[in-house]
Design a protein around this motif. Sequence first.
Motif, PDB file in Angstrom:
ATOM      1  N   LYS A 120       0.773  -1.271  -0.105  1.00 48.99           N
ATOM      2  CA  LYS A 120      -0.008  -0.017  -0.034  1.00 48.99           C
ATOM      3  C   LYS A 120       0.913   1.331   0.094  1.00 48.99           C
ATOM      4  N   ILE A 121       1.736   1.402  -0.970  1.00 48.64           N
ATOM      5  CA  ILE A 121       2.505   2.600  -1.227  1.00 48.64           C
ATOM      6  C   ILE A 121       1.999   3.443  -2.311  1.00 48.64           C
ATOM      7  N   GLU A 122       1.618   4.845  -2.141  1.00 43.22           N
ATOM      8  CA  GLU A 122       1.429   5.501  -3.265  1.00 43.22           C
ATOM      9  C   GLU A 122       2.466   6.310  -3.580  1.00 43.22           C
ATOM     10  N   LEU A 123       3.162   6.315  -4.581  1.00 39.94           N
ATOM     11  CA  LEU A 123       4.432   6.971  -4.939  1.00 39.94           C
ATOM     12  C   LEU A 123       4.127   8.495  -5.538  1.00 39.94           C
ATOM     13  N   PRO A 124       5.120   9.306  -5.216  1.00 41.65           N
ATOM     14  CA  PRO A 124       4.844  10.749  -5.680  1.00 41.65           C
ATOM     15  C   PRO A 124       5.141  10.778  -7.217  1.00 41.65           C
ATOM     16  N   LYS A 125       4.492  11.602  -7.831  1.00 43.52           N
ATOM     17  CA  LYS A 125       4.379  11.684  -9.348  1.00 43.52           C
ATOM     18  C   LYS A 125       5.815  12.500  -9.864  1.00 43.52           C
ATOM     19  N   SER A 126       6.221  12.143 -10.998  1.00 45.07           N
ATOM     20  CA  SER A 126       7.394  12.873 -11.530  1.00 45.07           C
ATOM     21  C   SER A 126       6.954  12.824 -13.081  1.00 45.07           C
ATOM     22  N   THR A 127       7.777  13.993 -13.677  1.00 42.85           N
ATOM     23  CA  THR A 127       7.691  14.134 -15.229  1.00 42.85           C
ATOM     24  C   THR A 127       8.778  13.297 -15.765  1.00 42.85           C
ATOM     25  N   VAL A 128       9.820  12.999 -14.887  1.00 43.32           N
ATOM     26  CA  VAL A 128      10.992  12.351 -15.467  1.00 43.32           C
ATOM     27  C   VAL A 128      10.759  10.941 -16.000  1.00 43.32           C
ATOM     28  N   ALA A 129      11.158  10.416 -17.142  1.00 43.02           N
ATOM     29  CA  ALA A 129      10.789   9.140 -17.465  1.00 43.02           C
ATOM     30  C   ALA A 129      11.661   8.049 -16.797  1.00 43.02           C
ATOM     31  N   LYS A 130      10.740   6.993 -16.355  1.00 39.13           N
ATOM     32  CA  LYS A 130      11.357   6.085 -15.476  1.00 39.13           C
ATOM     33  C   LYS A 130      12.493   4.995 -16.095  1.00 39.13           C
ATOM     34  N   THR A 131      13.683   4.853 -15.394  1.00 34.95           N
ATOM     35  CA  THR A 131      14.488   3.898 -16.211  1.00 34.95           C
ATOM     36  C   THR A 131      14.194   2.547 -15.547  1.00 34.95           C
ATOM     37  N   LYS A 132      14.353   1.429 -16.441  1.00 32.17           N
ATOM     38  CA  LYS A 132      14.017   0.238 -16.092  1.00 32.17           C
ATOM     39  C   LYS A 132      15.356  -0.512 -15.454  1.00 32.17           C
ATOM     40  N   SER A 133      15.102  -0.886 -14.086  1.00 28.25           N
ATOM     41  CA  SER A 133      16.374  -1.280 -13.579  1.00 28.25           C
ATOM     42  C   SER A 133      16.007  -2.790 -13.043  1.00 28.25           C
ATOM     43  N   THR A 134      17.117  -3.630 -13.144  1.00 23.42           N
ATOM     44  CA  THR A 134      17.114  -4.954 -12.757  1.00 23.42           C
ATOM     45  C   THR A 134      17.249  -4.954 -11.457  1.00 23.42           C
ATOM     46  N   LEU A 135      16.544  -5.828 -10.618  1.00 25.45           N
ATOM     47  CA  LEU A 135      16.714  -6.220  -9.318  1.00 25.45           C
ATOM     48  C   LEU A 135      17.948  -6.765  -8.866  1.00 25.45           C
ATOM     49  N   LYS A 136      18.835  -6.180  -9.419  1.00 28.82           N
ATOM     50  CA  LYS A 136      20.492  -6.525  -8.561  1.00 28.82           C
ATOM     51  C   LYS A 136      20.738  -5.655  -7.481  1.00 28.82           C
ATOM     52  N   GLU A 137      19.829  -4.446  -7.366  1.00 28.83           N
ATOM     53  CA  GLU A 137      20.256  -3.759  -6.060  1.00 28.83           C
ATOM     54  C   GLU A 137      19.399  -4.100  -5.002  1.00 28.83           C
ATOM     55  N   VAL A 138      19.731  -3.206  -4.098  1.00 28.57           N
ATOM     56  CA  VAL A 138      18.748  -3.268  -2.436  1.00 28.57           C
ATOM     57  C   VAL A 138      17.495  -2.419  -2.738  1.00 28.57           C
ATOM     58  N   GLN A 139      16.143  -2.579  -2.391  1.00 30.74           N
ATOM     59  CA  GLN A 139      15.206  -1.807  -2.475  1.00 30.74           C
ATOM     60  C   GLN A 139      14.689  -1.614  -0.936  1.00 30.74           C
ATOM     61  N   VAL A 140      14.555  -0.320  -0.602  1.00 32.46           N
ATOM     62  CA  VAL A 140      13.813  -0.109   0.381  1.00 32.46           C
ATOM     63  C   VAL A 140      12.454   0.473   0.323  1.00 32.46           C
ATOM     64  N   LEU A 141      11.376  -0.315   0.827  1.00 29.52           N
ATOM     65  CA  LEU A 141       9.980   0.413   0.936  1.00 29.52           C
ATOM     66  C   LEU A 141       9.636   0.873   2.104  1.00 29.52           C
ATOM     67  N   VAL A 142       8.727   2.113   2.127  1.00 26.97           N
ATOM     68  CA  VAL A 142       8.447   2.758   3.306  1.00 26.97           C
ATOM     69  C   VAL A 142       6.829   2.996   2.754  1.00 26.97           C
ATOM     70  N   ASP A 143       6.011   2.319   3.903  1.00 27.99           N
ATOM     71  CA  ASP A 143       4.452   2.913   3.767  1.00 27.99           C
ATOM     72  C   ASP A 143       4.098   3.916   4.604  1.00 27.99           C
ATOM     73  N   LYS A 144       2.929   4.247   4.294  1.00 28.03           N
ATOM     74  CA  LYS A 144       2.276   5.677   5.216  1.00 28.03           C
ATOM     75  C   LYS A 144       2.200   5.434   6.625  1.00 28.03           C
ATOM     76  N   ASP A 145       2.417   4.280   7.065  1.00 31.26           N
ATOM     77  CA  ASP A 145       2.358   4.123   8.678  1.00 31.26           C
ATOM     78  C   ASP A 145       3.921   3.736   9.129  1.00 31.26           C
ATOM     79  N   LYS A 146       4.926   4.197   8.170  1.00 32.56           N
ATOM     80  CA  LYS A 146       6.426   4.122   8.451  1.00 32.56           C
ATOM     81  C   LYS A 146       6.940   2.991   8.435  1.00 32.56           C
TER      82      LYS A 146
END
Length: 146
Positions: A45-71
């Motif tokens: 349940k994460i609603e990301l902020p909007k951006s006009t920059v094109a998204k680059t496709k990344s391979t999941l070889k890096e670490v990803q940190v997810l933070v929901d609205k309840d911190k």
Amino acid sequence: MKLDRIKRRSGGTLILEITPLIDVVFLLLIFFMLATTFDERSAFKIELPKSTVAKTKSTLKEVQVLVDKDKNVYIKYTNNSGKTETEELELSTFVDFVSEKLETSESKDVVVSADKDIDYGFIVEIMSLLKEAGASGINIDTNSTK
């Protein structure tokens, strides 16, 4: 399986063919399998902020940190067998766990996917903990408005 012939009033026989039905069902199954997309963050349940920059496709070889609205803070990484795993972390064990995962990752980059309603100070705290854990680059994940 042999289908019984149905006698018609006109004297002819009617045979029920199910082969075309099976073909259509398989075509529909293939269509929906190819047309369906899965959102990786749907469980969080994460609603990301909007951006006009094109998204680059990344391979999941890096670490990803997810933070929901309840911190609640989650870390998503690829283990040694190539399977993607997600774990919830407390901030007290965050630095040690992330530094351990960064040592085994190909890239030292970290992607932060945080809900748009999180206060800026908490994201800065997460980013400073990531730098302390040894992240060489921190990328902020956004939704593209294009």
